[in-house]
Enzyme design. Structure first.
Site, PDB file in Angstrom:
ATOM      1  N   LEU A 396      30.671  30.845  33.746  1.00 53.51           N
ATOM      2  CA  LEU A 396      29.856  31.876  33.098  1.00 53.51           C
ATOM      3  C   LEU A 396      28.695  31.219  32.367  1.00 53.51           C
ATOM      4  CD1 LEU A 396      32.710  34.137  31.723  1.00 53.51           C
ATOM      5  CD2 LEU A 396      31.215  34.606  33.667  1.00 53.51           C
ATOM      6  N   GLU A 397      27.489  31.489  32.804  1.00 56.01           N
ATOM      7  CA  GLU A 397      26.305  30.852  32.239  1.00 56.01           C
ATOM      8  C   GLU A 397      25.509  31.794  31.359  1.00 56.01           C
ATOM      9  OE1 GLU A 397      24.119  28.982  35.371  1.00 56.01           O
ATOM     10  OE2 GLU A 397      25.919  28.106  36.257  1.00 56.01           O
TER      11      GLU A 397
END
Length: 571
Positions: A396-397
């Site tokens: 998850l960026e």
């Protein structure tokens, strides 16, 4: 990870210009809040922004109040840096001369700073990198002999995301400014429940208590941990054993009575978690479930050099926290779901692990409360049952909440058992400090975590564990940043080096396989180092990762042929 070739990560990081100051500030940020004396008051006015921006002044119209997220009450400050403005919000606070005050605030979002000027002695400040959940900043200062007011401020950092602030306080002797009233002792938490168990841990959740700034967790009457959110995991427990748990709410006024007790029973001991039958040194590769110009592959086409194959990506659904996966048969040349499932089984029969990756550059899965954490765990477990996946990769960026992602992964572990594979692929900025949400999550689940393959690309310059700034693209960049994780609490077997397989696989940061091999040697054996050499060697270092097996195939598998062979030869 990039879904499109050559697309850089968002958010330029201005790190090099303040590395020394940042190191000092991190030390200051670690100071514990000093309990206020009985007669002390909060001299800040409108400290919770319940009256909008009354008593506050923000530069360049950068500040506003929002109803979500808030730490407590109904409002919080949101301030957005823009251009050369760092979104500074200030308030003049009346104080008494020759007095000591505790300064604190709860912050979330982008880089956030808190400080005071005009103390008449030493002005102080503290800060934190971006954080996906509320975090308390705290420090203290002493006024001079003629000081009757100070300037309290918060601000962000140039080019960074908006920050949120709430529950600001300047506790100490009453300066006569009619500041906000001192808090009262909160009530006992309600709704305490067991949300998940493993053979060595019990996860708990409860309802938020108005006015609370933290919570203490008790096991069989003894305090075992303190948290700021409404969930916690108590680890280090014996298998197949029942424990009694209670929680209290805390703030600067004191601690509440204990909640009603709940009983949590750990699972029967299994064969150990996190690693399964993986080799001591392993190579991870992302397999693309889409066509972005890299060579299209079936899962069966992935070379045997890859020990963990992360299928990219699962997608968010309309249910908060839940994810789904569907094979892009059209984009993959008619590859069918039945063929895919058969290939998963074939890879597993060959001793490989196939996991589902969550997120990527465009992924927007949000796990921000107990309900979404449960939805995440249930949906990932459903995908594991449907497709035969061995576990999950967290990539998850666009933000990660350490409290609830920890809860989600604990819940998934309770469902899947000790053979579950959990990997993570944070960006470099996410692992610069143990206070960052990604790093916190990794440490929270250390007993069930397989490997963290940090992405050493699309990042620019970053701090190494020696406090020096290193530019991406060198052996030093890989080794000095890996050192932060190794010194920060992760086991060597939980640290891998993530690099692009080709120049087309990332916007920046590609290095030749030889550089990756040299960095592995430096960390594991103390040889082939650059100017930075770790103080010790880490022969159990897990290995390396690449984005992606498809880009590797486009380059005739040059990356896996070199790095894969080197990883497996580390001994």
């Amino acid at each position: 990870m990039d879904r499109a070739p050559g697309t850089p990560r968002p958010r330029t990081r201005r790190i090099a210009t303040w590395s020394a100051a940042g190191a000092l500030a991190l030390a200051v940020a670690g100071l514990a809040a000093t309990p206020a004396a009985a007669a002390d008051v909060n001299n800040a006015r409108n400290a919770g922004f319940e009256s909008g921006l009354a008593d506050w002044t923000c530069t360049a119209g950068s500040g506003t109040t929002v109803s979500s997220p808030v730490h407590s009450g109904a409002a919080a400050l949101k301030a957005t840096p823009a251009g050369q403005d760092n979104a500074q919000c200030t308030q003049t606070v009346a104080v008494k001369p020759n007095s000591t005050y505790t300064l604190s605030a709860w912050v979330q979002g982008g880089y956030a700073y808190l400080g005071v000027t005009g103390t008449g002695t030493t002005d102080v400040s503290t800060w934190t990198p971006d954080t996906a959940s509320w975090k308390q900043l705290s420090t203290s200062f002493t006024t001079g002999g003629s000081t009757t007011s100070v300037t309290l401020y918060t601000h962000g950092w140039y080019g960074q995301a908006a920050y949120y602030a709430d529950d600001v306080s300047v506790y100490g002797p009453d300066g006569g400014s009619s500041g906000d009233p001192a808090p009262t002792v909160p009530s006992a938490p309600a709704g305490l429940a067991v949300s998940g168990t493993t053979s060595s841990s019990v996860s708990l959740s409860w309802s938020a208590v108005p006015g609370a700034t933290g919570y203490d967790v008790y096991r069989d009457g003894t305090k075992v941990t303190a948290v700021t959110g409404t969930s916690a995991t108590v680890a280090g427990l014996s298998a197949a054993t029942s424990y009694s748990f209670q929680v209290t709410a805390t703030n600067s006024a004191g601690e509440s009575a204990k909640s009603a007790a709940v009983t949590g029973t750990t699972a029967t001991s299994g064969t150990g978690g996190g690693g399964g039958t993986l080799p001591k040194h392993a190579v991870t590769g992302y397999w693309q479930n889409f066509n972005n110009g890299a060579k299209v592959q079936k899962l069966s086409d992935v070379p045997s050099a890859y020990d963990i194959i992360a299928v990219a990506f699962a997608d968010a659904t309309s249910t908060p926290g839940a994810v789904s996966f569907s094979l892009d048969s059209a984009g993959l040349g008619g590859y069918t779901t039945d063929q895919f499932k058969a290939d998963v089984k074939a890879k597993q029969a060959a001793g490989k692990k196939v996991i589902i990756s969550i997120g990527g550059q465009n992924g927007t899965v949000s796990v921000s409360d107990t309900a979404s954490a449960n939805n995440f765990a249930s949906s990932v477990y459903s995908l594991m049952q449907t497709y035969g996946f061995d576990g999950v990769d967290i990539d998850l960026e666009n933000g990660l909440n350490a409290t609830y992602m920890t809860q989600a992964l604990r819940s998934l572990s309770a469902k899947a058992g000790p053979s579950l594979i959990i990997t993570m692929a944070p960006q470099t900025i996410d692992m610069q400090s143990t206070s960052n949400s990604y790093f916190q999550t990794a440490l929270n689940i250390k007993d069930i975590l397989t490997v963290v393959n940090m992405q050493y690309y699309n990042s620019g310059s970053m701090l190494g564990c020696d406090g020096k700034v290193y530019s991406q693209g060198s052996v030093d960049f890989l080794t000095a940043l890996a050192c932060i994780q190794l010194q920060g609490g992760l086991s060597p077997s939980q640290v891998g080096l993530g690099l692009p397989a080709s120049t087309s696989a990332a916007g920046s940061g590609y290095v030749s396989p030889t550089v990756v091999d040299n960095a592995l040697d430096c960390l594991a054996k103390g040889t082939n180092c650059g100017t930075f050499k770790p103080s010790r060697t880490y022969p159990d270092l897990r290995g390396a990762m690449t984005w992606s097996t498809n880009w590797d195939a486009t380059s005739n598998n040059a990356w896996s042929n070199s790095v894969g062979t080197h990883v497996h030869a580390l001994g």
